[in-house]
Scaffold this active site. Structure first.
Site, PDB file in Angstrom:
ATOM      1  N   GLU A 127      43.066   4.310  44.997  1.00  0.00           N
ATOM      2  CA  GLU A 127      44.104   3.113  45.321  1.00  0.00           C
ATOM      3  C   GLU A 127      45.096   3.384  44.467  1.00  0.00           C
ATOM      4  O   GLU A 127      46.446   3.290  45.198  1.00  0.00           O
ATOM      5  CB  GLU A 127      43.667   1.877  44.504  1.00  0.00           C
ATOM      6  CG  GLU A 127      44.529   0.706  44.597  1.00  0.00           C
ATOM      7  CD  GLU A 127      43.952  -0.634  43.914  1.00  0.00           C
ATOM      8  OE1 GLU A 127      45.044  -1.554  43.784  1.00  0.00           O
ATOM      9  OE2 GLU A 127      42.890  -0.583  43.649  1.00  0.00           O
ATOM     10  N   ILE A 165      47.664 -12.333  46.584  1.00  0.00           N
ATOM     11  CA  ILE A 165      46.647 -11.622  47.621  1.00  0.00           C
ATOM     12  C   ILE A 165      47.635 -10.945  48.892  1.00  0.00           C
ATOM     13  O   ILE A 165      47.789 -11.761  49.734  1.00  0.00           O
ATOM     14  CB  ILE A 165      45.478 -12.128  48.000  1.00  0.00           C
ATOM     15  CG1 ILE A 165      44.976 -12.853  46.937  1.00  0.00           C
ATOM     16  CG2 ILE A 165      44.504 -11.521  48.804  1.00  0.00           C
ATOM     17  CD1 ILE A 165      44.400 -11.975  45.680  1.00  0.00           C
ATOM     18  N   SER A 178      45.144  -7.555  35.248  1.00  0.00           N
ATOM     19  CA  SER A 178      44.537  -6.201  34.971  1.00  0.00           C
ATOM     20  C   SER A 178      43.203  -6.415  34.152  1.00  0.00           C
ATOM     21  O   SER A 178      42.377  -5.470  34.156  1.00  0.00           O
ATOM     22  CB  SER A 178      45.297  -5.455  34.175  1.00  0.00           C
ATOM     23  OG  SER A 178      46.821  -5.086  34.786  1.00  0.00           O
ATOM     24  N   ARG A 193      81.026   9.154  53.132  1.00  0.00           N
ATOM     25  CA  ARG A 193      82.026   8.088  52.412  1.00  0.00           C
ATOM     26  C   ARG A 193      82.978   8.771  51.562  1.00  0.00           C
ATOM     27  O   ARG A 193      82.890   9.957  50.896  1.00  0.00           O
ATOM     28  CB  ARG A 193      81.102   7.398  51.531  1.00  0.00           C
ATOM     29  CG  ARG A 193      81.856   6.289  50.591  1.00  0.00           C
ATOM     30  CD  ARG A 193      82.393   5.293  51.558  1.00  0.00           C
ATOM     31  NE  ARG A 193      83.012   4.229  50.880  1.00  0.00           N
ATOM     32  CZ  ARG A 193      83.505   3.182  51.393  1.00  0.00           C
ATOM     33  NH1 ARG A 193      83.847   3.180  52.518  1.00  0.00           N
ATOM     34  NH2 ARG A 193      84.019   2.420  50.464  1.00  0.00           N
ATOM     35  N   GLY A 242      77.684   1.875  46.247  1.00  0.00           N
ATOM     36  CA  GLY A 242      78.614   0.816  45.700  1.00  0.00           C
ATOM     37  C   GLY A 242      78.410  -0.331  46.438  1.00  0.00           C
ATOM     38  O   GLY A 242      77.176  -0.692  46.605  1.00  0.00           O
ATOM     39  N   GLY A 243      79.532  -1.138  46.585  1.00  0.00           N
ATOM     40  CA  GLY A 243      78.991  -2.410  47.129  1.00  0.00           C
ATOM     41  C   GLY A 243      78.372  -2.345  48.503  1.00  0.00           C
ATOM     42  O   GLY A 243      77.592  -3.537  48.711  1.00  0.00           O
ATOM     43  N   GLY A 278      47.764  -1.809  39.132  1.00  0.00           N
ATOM     44  CA  GLY A 278      47.849  -1.437  37.781  1.00  0.00           C
ATOM     45  C   GLY A 278      49.288  -1.195  37.341  1.00  0.00           C
ATOM     46  O   GLY A 278      49.888  -0.353  37.789  1.00  0.00           O
TER      47      GLY A 278
END
Length: 380
Positions: A243, A158, A133, A269, A340-341, A365
């Site tokens: 940006e 890069i 920076s 689930r 979970g897993g 940044g």
């Protein structure tokens, strides 16, 4: 809440982007992740579809559209698909403005048609092993040799570093100038002394080629100076708001997408013979994340609208960047926990979202630098 910033034309463009992703990206993405790089054909396909150079004037093969909302649509859809490998946002919204606003007419004719067709892939080389920076720490130097610059130094982290055909290099052209002694030099593929190091092994965004670049007595023609001599600091500062907004736009879209996927998951689930969504803790988690995303989305849409009108300042762009990327990190982590897993398995999108998104609070940044910018704007 229904979003108010897009027109029917923007939504039609969104469908074009989704079609492109479904046809040209999704079928190949797993292979790109294994290869550590995106196929050049994908870039050419993006060019044929009109997704490159949206803001480039039509005379050079671009879209001729200055409305940033189209770029925002592109960023959102790529983020939702987790398609970080093909760095269209970097190409269009970060490097593109340097070429359209700083390049001479000769440079535009030389570079922009390929930029828009996908034949020329771009990168910007700013970060060095000892300078991130802090621009004053840049050591890469360019010595004036009369009819050319003699470029020496190295860059790291890069993006597009392996694929890039055209690299905008931040180099020191005045040894005693500090941050104001830097210039932008364009190095093209095949230049003698320009070497690429390894394709860096990252924890996420595996298909996005990120490389070390080395410049050993590279002769850069005088006509490859981009913008004003010793003017890189001002040029870089001018484009940073866009940006950072581009990164923020992708961040909130990614957070919304992983939350949507997790909402579906907890409904399906089961634990203790009932869906996870019936547990109060899960409902509170989803409620909190949905609220945070909705509030952030409102602010980001305002920033997009302001930037499209040329009214977004550096402070609010920095606010957007740090807040949205930190939210993305937090939401993705919580969503992985709710899986979970299974959340730790790469076959689940939340796992890739977790590793791919971690860089968001660092590049463009860091969060800490963003807070410093905001703090100075208020207190200085």
């Amino acid at each position: 809440m229904k979003r108010q910033i897009f027109t029917e034309d923007h939504e039609a463009f969104r469908q074009t982007v989704r079609t492109f992703l479904a046809k040209e990206v999704e079928p190949h993405y797993e292979q790109w992740e294994k290869d550590g790089i995106v196929s050049r054909e994908a870039w050419l396909a993006a060019g044929r579809q009109g997704l490159l150079g949206l803001a480039v004037p039509e005379e050079f093969g671009g879209g001729g559209v200055e409305d940033f909302r189209y770029a925002a649509v592109l960023s959102e859809e790529f983020a939702r698909k987790g398609a970080a490998g093909i760095a269209v946002g970097l190409h269009n919204d970060i490097i593109g403005p340097y070429l359209t606003s700083l390049a001479t007419e000769e440079q535009k004719r030389r570079w922009l048609p390929g930029f828009c067709s996908g034949e020329i892939i771009t990168a910007i080389a700013m970060t060095e092993p000892g300078a991130g920076s802090d621009l004053q720490g840049i050591l890469t130097s360019a010595e004036d040799k009369g009819d050319h610059w003699l470029l020496n130094g190295s860059k790291t982290f890069i993006s597009n570093g392996i694929l890039a055909d055209l690299v905008v290099v931040v180099a020191r052209t005045r040894p005693d100038g500090g941050a104001k002694g830097l210039s932008l030099l364009v190095v093209e593929r095949g230049a003698d002394g320009f070497e690429r190091g390894r394709n860096l092994d990252k924890i996420g965004q595996k298909s996005q080629d990120t490389a070390e670049l080395f410049f050993n007595d590279v002769r850069v023609p005088k006509e490859n100076l981009l913008g004003e001599l010793d003017g890189a600091f001002i040029h870089l500062m001018t484009n940073l708001a866009q940006e950072r907004l581009t990164i923020a736009v992708g961040a909130i879209a990614a957070a919304e997408e992983v939350l949507a996927q997790t909402t579906t998951y907890v409904k399906e689930r089961k634990a203790f013979n009932r869906p996870l969504s019936k547990l109060q803790h899960i409902r509170f988690e989803i409620a909190e994340m949905a609220t945070e995303c909705a509030v952030t989305r409102s602010f980001l849409d305002r920033c997009i609208e302001d930037h499209a009108k040329g009214e977004l300042d550096a402070s609010h762009a920095s606010m957007a960047k740090w807040w949205a990327t930190e939210l993305q990190k937090r939401v993705t982590d919580r969503c992985l926990q709710l899986h979970g897993g299974y959340g730790y398995m790469n076959e689940y999108p939340v796992a890739r979202a977790f590793t791919d998104g971690r860089i968001q609070t660092i590049y463009g940044g860091t969060t800490e630098i963003m807070k410093e910018i905001v703090g100075r704007s208020i207190l200085d």
